[in-house]
Design an enzyme around this catalytic site. Structure first.
Site, short mmCIF file in Angstrom:
data_model
loop_
_atom_site.label_atom_id
_atom_site.label_comp_id
_atom_site.label_asym_id
_atom_site.label_seq_id
_atom_site.Cartn_x
_atom_site.Cartn_y
_atom_site.Cartn_z
N LYS A 34 86.68 62.71 44.88
CA LYS A 34 85.55 63.03 44.00
C LYS A 34 84.29 63.26 44.83
O LYS A 34 83.59 64.27 44.65
CB LYS A 34 85.29 61.86 43.03
N ASN A 35 84.00 62.32 45.74
CA ASN A 35 82.73 62.40 46.45
C ASN A 35 82.71 63.45 47.56
O ASN A 35 81.69 63.63 48.23
CB ASN A 35 82.31 61.02 46.98
N ARG A 105 74.21 61.80 38.66
CA ARG A 105 73.20 61.73 39.71
C ARG A 105 73.44 62.74 40.83
O ARG A 105 72.50 63.25 41.43
CB ARG A 105 73.22 60.35 40.36
N CYS A 129 69.94 54.14 37.94
CA CYS A 129 71.26 54.08 37.32
C CYS A 129 71.73 52.64 37.34
O CYS A 129 71.04 51.77 37.84
CB CYS A 129 72.24 55.03 38.00
N ARG A 134 68.13 53.71 43.16
CA ARG A 134 68.65 54.92 43.82
C ARG A 134 67.63 56.06 43.93
O ARG A 134 67.79 57.12 43.32
CB ARG A 134 69.92 55.38 43.13
N ASP A 320 82.11 51.21 47.32
CA ASP A 320 82.88 51.70 46.17
C ASP A 320 84.22 50.97 46.00
O ASP A 320 84.94 51.25 45.04
CB ASP A 320 83.13 53.22 46.30
N ILE A 342 74.59 47.69 50.15
CA ILE A 342 74.19 49.08 49.92
C ILE A 342 73.33 49.22 48.66
O ILE A 342 72.25 49.82 48.70
CB ILE A 342 75.43 50.01 49.79
N ARG A 412 84.70 59.16 34.72
CA ARG A 412 83.84 59.96 35.61
C ARG A 412 84.51 60.15 36.96
O ARG A 412 84.21 61.11 37.67
CB ARG A 412 82.50 59.22 35.84
N1 EPU Z 1 68.42 55.52 49.35
C1 EPU Z 1 67.05 55.60 49.35
N2 EPU Z 1 66.47 56.85 49.32
C2 EPU Z 1 67.22 57.99 49.29
C3 EPU Z 1 68.62 57.90 49.29
C4 EPU Z 1 69.20 56.65 49.32
O1 EPU Z 1 66.36 54.59 49.38
O2 EPU Z 1 66.63 59.08 49.26
C5 EPU Z 1 69.07 54.20 49.37
C6 EPU Z 1 69.89 53.94 48.10
O3 EPU Z 1 69.10 53.43 47.06
C7 EPU Z 1 70.92 52.95 48.59
C8 EPU Z 1 71.16 53.40 50.03
O4 EPU Z 1 70.03 54.20 50.40
O5 EPU Z 1 70.39 51.65 48.60
C9 EPU Z 1 72.40 54.21 50.26
O6 EPU Z 1 72.54 55.20 49.25
P1 EPU Z 1 73.26 56.59 49.51
O7 EPU Z 1 72.22 57.64 49.50
O8 EPU Z 1 74.13 56.49 50.72
O9 EPU Z 1 74.17 56.71 48.21
P2 EPU Z 1 74.43 58.04 47.45
O10 EPU Z 1 74.52 59.12 48.42
O11 EPU Z 1 73.52 58.17 46.30
C10 EPU Z 1 77.05 58.08 47.61
C11 EPU Z 1 78.20 58.10 46.66
C12 EPU Z 1 78.33 56.74 46.00
C13 EPU Z 1 78.54 55.71 47.11
C14 EPU Z 1 77.40 55.76 48.13
C15 EPU Z 1 77.60 54.87 49.32
C16 EPU Z 1 78.36 60.36 45.94
C17 EPU Z 1 78.21 61.33 44.83
N3 EPU Z 1 78.00 59.12 45.66
O12 EPU Z 1 75.90 57.79 46.84
O13 EPU Z 1 79.48 56.79 45.16
O14 EPU Z 1 78.59 54.41 46.54
O15 EPU Z 1 77.24 57.11 48.62
O16 EPU Z 1 78.74 55.23 50.02
O17 EPU Z 1 78.82 60.70 47.01
C18 EPU Z 1 80.83 56.14 43.34
O18 EPU Z 1 81.62 57.05 43.66
O19 EPU Z 1 81.13 55.25 42.49
C19 EPU Z 1 79.53 56.07 43.97
C20 EPU Z 1 78.51 55.36 43.47
#
Ligand code: EPU
Length: 432
Positions: A34-35, A105, A129, A134, A320, A342, A412
């Site tokens: 998915k990701n 998101r 969320c 996030r 995850d 995280i 999802r």
């Molecule tokens: N963060 C910030 N600012 C940003 C971006 C992130 O402060 O601009 C913080 C976040 O709040 C969090 C940390 O950095 O505390 C890491 O977040 P990250 O950006 O790595 O998460 P993401 O990219 O939004 C993806 C996956 C998530 C998975 C995380 C961690 C996708 C679509 N989503 O989210 O997947 O948990 O990386 O590996 O790729 C899921 O599939 O259930 C899911 C939530």
């Protein structure tokens, strides 16, 4: 909505019924990740030529929501079984509306590609969320480092890059999976060279770079903390196979570790979830690689032991899989500590597992799980994808019947979980 109305609505929604106590034996085909797929689809915006994906998890709801969004930009999208054809010949609209973005998101990942190709984009801010606030500030700062002019107006990110993006340098203040992907995609069409540091090393980032390179991008270092992107004038067509979903793999591996039995996970890769797999082996499961399959087993007569886990960016233990492992610890021998580093609010499954008889104490971002003899079935619900699946796993070993409500979260990111588990002997059904 009043509480009574909400209860009536919940009662009429699809739900999953699980009657626990059956070991799992059989095989499950693991879907494409998915990701990874969500980002690969967004990458198609960067080229006026077609992108063809195979092993694509077309049936998950997040992917279908993203397709609806891409169609509003004029991208032609065809999905058939596990194949996706995307053709962004002409982009006719560069605005991603709140109504579509709030459903998912990861829609924020259209920002970089739209801006790179069309030199402008307006994308609704996704908002908080269930698992945390996030923010997307790193995405915005990273694009600004490539020369974008970005303002926030009435809940929208308004991004412009007159004359196109320019290569730049950006150091992520904290590792961000989608942040890395968004800025990396944008940099493929920037003039000059971009260097991104403190990047996410998740396998999905590397998979995305592989597709982009197949389209003609010049990216090196994906999968390491530093990624270098030499901008090109345009990207072309490509065909790409989506890598296996490491979280779905880990979820079914935990399921069979909990119930006992033996599962052959087809189209799975151990290297994608090695840190979690080694914890599973430490707890008492056996994992064998067999060609493109993984065979996971546990003798139902041998109890599982508790292990400590701490979530961290790849290659460490993934957030995850945290909820699924916590479900496993609830009936394992001894006590295990689960630390979530995280997301700030990713323990929503704790009160629901407790309603099933689990003994869990939360202190800040850690949860101490003391194994109990058995869980008992109950009516439960969760507010995020991985928390929901953890409740299904708990139901597989609980006595009596567990009803998991609000399964739209689960759908999802998982395809036909009931069918896959039932085919391996679980007493589970989805009822509408
Ligand atoms: N963060 C910030 N600012 C940003 C971006 C992130 O402060 O601009 C913080 C976040 O709040 C969090 C940390 O950095 O505390 C890491 O977040 P990250 O950006 O790595 O998460 P993401 O990219 O939004 C993806 C996956 C998530 C998975 C995380 C961690 C996708 C679509 N989503 O989210 O997947 O948990 O990386 O590996 O790729 C899921 O599939 O259930 C899911 C939530």
């Amino acid at each position: 909505m009043s509480e009574a109305q909400e209860n009536t609505q919940t009662a009429s929604m699809p739900r999953i019924l699980v009657r626990g106590g059956k070991p799992l034996y059989g095989e499950i085909k693991v879907m494409g990740a998915k990701n990874a797929a969500l980002k690969l689809i967004c990458a198609s915006i960067l080229s006026s030529e077609p992108v063809h994906l195979t092993n694509c998890p077309n049936k998950i709801r997040d992917l279908q929501s993203l397709i609806v969004l891409l169609e509003t930009f004029g991208v032609s999208c065809k999905l058939d079984e596990d194949k996706a054809w995307l053709h962004a010949k002409n982009i006719t609209n560069t605005r991603a509306d709140y109504d579509l973005v709030r459903k998912m998101r990861s829609s924020i990942l259209v920002l970089g590609p739209l801006l790179a190709r069309c030199h402008e984009a307006q994308v609704s801010l996704p908002g908080g969320c269930a698992i945390g606030t996030r923010p997307v500030d790193f995405h915005i700062e990273g694009l600004k480092a490539l020369g974008a002019d970005i303002t926030l107006e009435e809940g929208y990110i308004i991004a412009k890059a007159k004359g196109g993006l320019k290569g730049g340098k950006y150091i992520f203040p904290k590792i961000s999976h989608t942040g890395t992907e968004n800025v990396m995609m944008a940099a493929t069409l920037a003039k000059g060279t971009t260097v991104l540091a403190n990047c996410a090393r998740e396998p999905e980032v590397e998979d995305l770079a592989n597709l982009l390179n197949a389209m003609g991008a010049k990216i090196t270092g994906a999968g390491t903390p530093q990624i270098t992107i030499e901008g090109v004038e345009k990207l072309g067509a490509a065909t790409h196979r989506v890598l296996p979903d490491r979280i779905e793999t880990g979820t079914y591996a935990v399921a069979v570790a909990m119930t006992g039995g033996e599962l052959r996970l087809k189209n799975a890769r151990l290297d994608l979830w090695a840190a979690a797999a080694s914890k599973l082996e430490k707890a008492g499961a056996t994992i064998v690689e067999d060609g493109h399959d993984l065979i996971i087993s546990r003798d139902p007569k041998t109890p599982l032991n508790c292990v400590d886990i701490m979530t961290e960016p790849f290659p460490a233990f993934p957030t995850d899989l945290q909820a699924q492992f916590m479900a496993m610890l609830t009936t394992s021998n001894g006590a295990g500590m689960v630390t979530e580093t995280i997301f700030e609010n990713r323990f929503m499954h704790v009160p629901e597992l407790s309603r099933m008889g689990a003994d869990i104490t939360v202190q800040g971002n850690s949860a101490l799980v003391r194994g109990v003899k058995e869980l008992h079935g109950a009516e439960v619900m969760a507010t995020d994808l991985r928390a929901s699946v953890a409740l299904v796993l708990a139901g597989l070993v609980a006595t009596g019947e567990t009803t998991v409500n609000r399964i739209y979260h689960l759908e999802r990111g998982y395809i036909d979980i009931c069918g896959k588990l039932a085919a391996c002997g679980a007493d589970i059904e989805r009822v509408s």
